[in-house]
Design an enzyme around this catalytic site. Structure first.
Site, PDB file in Angstrom:
ATOM      1  N   LYS A 169      50.854  55.193  46.524  1.00 56.54           N
ATOM      2  CA  LYS A 169      50.156  56.468  46.480  1.00 56.54           C
ATOM      3  C   LYS A 169      48.918  56.354  45.576  1.00 56.54           C
ATOM      4  CE  LYS A 169      54.114  57.800  48.428  1.00 56.54           C
ATOM      5  NZ  LYS A 169      55.527  57.882  48.097  1.00 56.54           N
ATOM      6  N   ASP A 226      60.752  60.153  38.579  1.00 56.64           N
ATOM      7  CA  ASP A 226      60.149  59.487  39.735  1.00 56.64           C
ATOM      8  C   ASP A 226      58.741  60.054  39.902  1.00 56.64           C
ATOM      9  OD1 ASP A 226      59.255  58.626  42.185  1.00 56.64           O
ATOM     10  OD2 ASP A 226      60.911  59.477  43.350  1.00 56.64           O
ATOM     11  N   TRP A 248      62.684  63.963  47.958  1.00 57.91           N
ATOM     12  CA  TRP A 248      62.811  62.715  47.206  1.00 57.91           C
ATOM     13  C   TRP A 248      63.888  62.800  46.137  1.00 57.91           C
ATOM     14  CZ3 TRP A 248      61.749  58.615  49.548  1.00 57.91           C
ATOM     15  CH2 TRP A 248      60.659  58.528  50.400  1.00 57.91           C
TER      16      TRP A 248
HETATM   17  C1  LIG Z   1      56.857  57.734  48.426  1.00 64.45           C
HETATM   18  C2  LIG Z   1      57.894  58.198  47.458  1.00 64.45           C
HETATM   19  C3  LIG Z   1      59.119  57.529  47.285  1.00 64.45           C
HETATM   20  C4  LIG Z   1      59.510  56.338  48.114  1.00 64.45           C
HETATM   21  O1  LIG Z   1      58.833  55.236  47.767  1.00 64.45           O
HETATM   22  P1  LIG Z   1      59.166  53.819  48.425  1.00 64.45           P
HETATM   23  O2  LIG Z   1      58.250  52.935  47.694  1.00 64.45           O
HETATM   24  O3  LIG Z   1      58.885  53.957  49.892  1.00 64.45           O
HETATM   25  O4  LIG Z   1      60.607  53.547  48.177  1.00 64.45           O
HETATM   26  C5  LIG Z   1      59.992  57.998  46.345  1.00 64.45           C
HETATM   27  N1  LIG Z   1      59.710  59.081  45.598  1.00 64.45           N
HETATM   28  C6  LIG Z   1      58.552  59.763  45.747  1.00 64.45           C
HETATM   29  C7  LIG Z   1      58.289  60.955  44.897  1.00 64.45           C
HETATM   30  C8  LIG Z   1      57.621  59.340  46.683  1.00 64.45           C
HETATM   31  O5  LIG Z   1      56.469  60.016  46.831  1.00 64.45           O
END
Ligand SMILES: *Cc1c(COP(=O)(O)O)cnc(C)c1O
Length: 359
Positions: A195, A171, A102
């Site tokens: 999540k 993030d 990511w």
């Molecule tokens: C799932 C995830 C993403 C992507 O998220 P989207 O909503 O699909 O763009 C980005 N960073 C992390 C750490 C994730 O777990």
């Protein structure tokens, strides 16, 4: 009704009480004779939902008035671009730490807009480690430092919050609300909802207010945090159902006792599973001990030829979505807030039984 044990990495399991409540009030919500999806986002009823969700989140994370809470769209991935557009000027450098898939994606997107300096990168260690901060190369003139505290795919989690002189951007898609968090350490926190927050389609951003209003010229209105803040996250039609459901999830967390309580529950789940992995030579988790993720637990079997049998047996035992990400293989169990201890125990029982049969 048969709910199975769901270890999906995302979109992930939601708390059963939340789903029950949403079902109960689906057809006639708040006495308006329509569902929450069928009313104006400007209606008093819906505005109260959005405000209630924000207030609940602020209580959970103890977010001060120095921060704006934004409900955005486009997932966390859109923020990979929104971050440089909102916080850096053309030609300015930004620092990014790369510890997995990511943060690598964030790097690729960051490079489209900014002069990115990679402060640290653990690709050579297969992303099994978090580089200690004393080896990072950061730059005081950079607009910010971006990192991913929990790498969902690799199951790698920072056990420290970086100390930097520039605004810290995180993030937190797969770790937010899993435990208490000192928001004041951060300039910007963002997280895709699917999540630990609610349904996909919503992305949460918590932005220190002094970082608003710095977007570069030409930033699309929909990506500009100031525009979102000025319009209470309703510059256009927001994902109303997702915001409503997120509000129910926040309420569920508060009723549970908040994030200290959630952290204790999550610690127990994770140590139950890591205990089975570490207690055998049949299963293996490659991540350095201190950086193991609380939420995402990847593991391999001693022989990858057994993977298919494992997944088939798991499915038959009502254990869903254990296949590892295509980039790393093996298995991965995500233990987000809504996954219960009993589900983790069912998984562990299956793993021990599988090892007895195939080990
Ligand atoms: C799932 C995830 C993403 C992507 O998220 P989207 O909503 O699909 O763009 C980005 N960073 C992390 C750490 C994730 O777990």
């Amino acid at each position: 009704m048969s709910r199975r044990h769901n270890f999906c990495a995302g979109p992930a399991a939601l708390p059963l009480p939340v789903l029950n409540r949403a079902r109960d009030e689906l057809l006639d919500w708040a006495g308006v004779g329509a569902s929450v999806m069928e009313v104006s986002h400007r209606s008093g009823e819906f505005v109260a939902v959005a405000e209630g969700a924000e207030a609940s989140l602020r209580r959970l994370l103890d977010i001060s008035d120095d921060y704006a809470v934004l409900f955005l769209q486009g997932g966390a991935s859109t923020q990979f671009a929104a971050v440089p557009l909102n916080l850096s000027q053309p030609g300015q450098t930004v620092d990014q730490v790369v510890t997995g898939q990511w943060s690598k994606k964030a790097l690729q997107e960051g490079r489209r807009f900014a002069d990115v300096r990679v402060a640290a990168n653990s690709a050579e260690q297969k992303f099994f480690v978090v580089p200690p901060q004393d080896v990072w190369q950061t730059h005081s003139e950079s607009a910010y430092l971006h990192y991913c505290p929990n790498e969902t795919i690799g199951g790698l989690e920072f056990c420290f919050v970086p100390e930097v002189s520039t605004p810290l951007v995180a993030d937190m898609s797969s770790t937010i609300l899993s435990r208490p968090l000192d928001v004041n350490r951060f300039g910007v926190i963002y997280a895709g909802a699917q999540k630990n927050i609610g349904p996909a389609g919503l992305c949460l951003a918590i932005v220190r207010r002094d970082l608003l209003g710095r977007s570069r010229e030409g930033t699309p209105a929909m990506l500009d945090w100031q525009v979102a803040a000025d319009n209470d996250s309703m510059y256009n039609t927001p994902p109303t159902f997702a915001i409503y459901l997120a509000g129910l999830v926040f309420e569920w967390l508060e009723k549970l006792g908040g994030l200290n309580e959630m952290a204790a529950i999550n610690q127990k789940k994770a140590s139950t599973l890591y205990g089975v992995i570490d207690g055998s030579d049949f299963y293996h988790n490659p991540v350095e001990r201190q950086s193991r993720s609380l939420m995402n637990v990847p593991f391999t079997l001693v022989d990858a030829a057994l993977d298919a049998a494992f997944l088939k047996g798991a499915e038959a035992a009502d254990l869903l979505n254990l296949k590892g990400h295509r980039s790393v293989g093996g298995m991965r169990a995500s233990l987000y807030n809504a996954v219960e201890q009993t589900s983790v125990e069912a998984l562990c029982d299956f793993m021990k039984d599988f090892e007895r049969r195939y080990g």
